[in-house]
Enzyme design. Structure first.
Site, PDB file in Angstrom:
ATOM      1  N   SER A  52      -3.120   4.171   4.067  1.00 59.74           N
ATOM      2  CA  SER A  52      -3.107   4.979   5.767  1.00 59.74           C
ATOM      3  C   SER A  52      -1.275   4.844   5.778  1.00 59.74           C
ATOM      4  O   SER A  52      -0.879   3.503   5.009  1.00 59.74           O
ATOM      5  CB  SER A  52      -3.188   3.805   6.388  1.00 59.74           C
ATOM      6  OG  SER A  52      -4.303   3.825   6.395  1.00 59.74           O
ATOM      7  N   LYS A  70      -3.448  -3.484   2.175  1.00 59.98           N
ATOM      8  CA  LYS A  70      -3.945  -2.151   1.141  1.00 59.98           C
ATOM      9  C   LYS A  70      -3.261  -1.829  -0.186  1.00 59.98           C
ATOM     10  O   LYS A  70      -2.805  -1.132  -0.912  1.00 59.98           O
ATOM     11  CB  LYS A  70      -3.852  -0.725   2.360  1.00 59.98           C
ATOM     12  CG  LYS A  70      -5.509  -0.742   2.916  1.00 59.98           C
ATOM     13  CD  LYS A  70      -5.353   0.510   4.400  1.00 59.98           C
ATOM     14  CE  LYS A  70      -6.361   0.350   4.857  1.00 59.98           C
ATOM     15  NZ  LYS A  70      -7.454   0.780   4.383  1.00 59.98           N
TER      16      LYS A  70
END
Length: 257
Positions: A135, A157
């Site tokens: 993202s 992430k």
């Protein structure tokens, strides 16, 4: 991946809204690819057709994902922790929604440990390329996404992205903008880095377009060893992207952690 035989590609998170599109697209291109999927539950397996090429396994348990990864050429990682809204939220009272993660499904477990397990298994199996979907927003530690359920999802992430970049496996990291459930192939796609696109009006992208870029990244050397932010212009503006080789510019050569 210019081999004449079809490449075997595993999509993890194949039961999700983006992963299921990637799996379907691979199945439609059976001359180029042998598709495999990995889902967390039997229910998810049935939801995407229940074919024998869909494996069931928990990515947080390394030994559970090994069978799916054996013999593949490429891995597309679309697993992600998903926050859930706490019940009882009443916007009419000016309340703000609160979010939580289910036990065993926190970002640290899914987006870090689970992705690390996949990368390790892929390396052991001699996988030739990994496409990882993340993202945008990871350059800002105070991004609101990190506060959801106190999960720090973008931090975990980014940790997994760095681990992949350090693994030695050819990789493509796609940091998608806000995901939309819209038709793909009708917008001009935009790539950037360092969250620059978040400062513009073009911060979203259709899941179907992300799915297409994942597959296109397997076809071009220009896409390897790179990390991209990905968004699109609004439908009806610009020219719909057809030349995917040109989408992977040589200027974005290194991984920016």
């Amino acid at each position: 991946m210019a081999d004449s035989r079809p490449s075997t590609v595993l999509v993890t998170g194949a039961g999700g809204r983006t992963g299921s599109i990637v799996y379907k697209k691979l199945k439609e291109r059976s001359g180029q690819y042998v598709a495999r999927g990995l889902v967390r539950t039997q229910e998810s397996r049935e939801k995407i057709g229940g074919a024998e090429d869909v494996y069931v396994g928990d990515i947080t348990e390394a030994e559970r994902i090994t069978p799916a990864i054996q013999g593949i050429d490429a891995l597309i990682i679309l697993t992600s922790a998903v926050p859930k809204m706490k019940p009882g939220f009443d916007p009419s009272k000016g309340e703000r929604p609160e979010f939580y993660y289910e036990d065993g499904a926190y970002p640290e477990q899914v987006d870090w440990i689970g992705q690390k397990n996949q990368i390790d298994a892929a390396k052991d199996a001699g996988v030739k390329q990994i496409v990882l979907v993340g993202s945008m927003g990871g350059t800002n530690l105070n991004n609101p996404l990190n506060s959801l359920g106190n999960g720090n999802i973008l931090i975990w992430k980014r940790k997994a992205e760095q681990y992949l970049a350090d693994s030695g496996i050819p990789y493509t990291i796609i940091r998608a903008g806000g995901l939309q459930d819209k038709d793909g192939g009708v917008r001009e796609l935009l790539v950037g880095k360092d969250d620059e696109l978040l400062q513009t009006e073009t911060r979203t992208i259709a899941r179907a377009d992300v799915a297409e870029v994942c597959i296109q990244a397997l076809q071009f050397e220009e896409a390897k060893f790179k990390a991209y932010d990905l968004a699109s212009k609004p439908e009806g503006t610009g020219t719909p992207t057809k030349d995917f080789k040109a989408l992977f510019p040589k200027s974005l050569l290194d991984f920016d952690s």
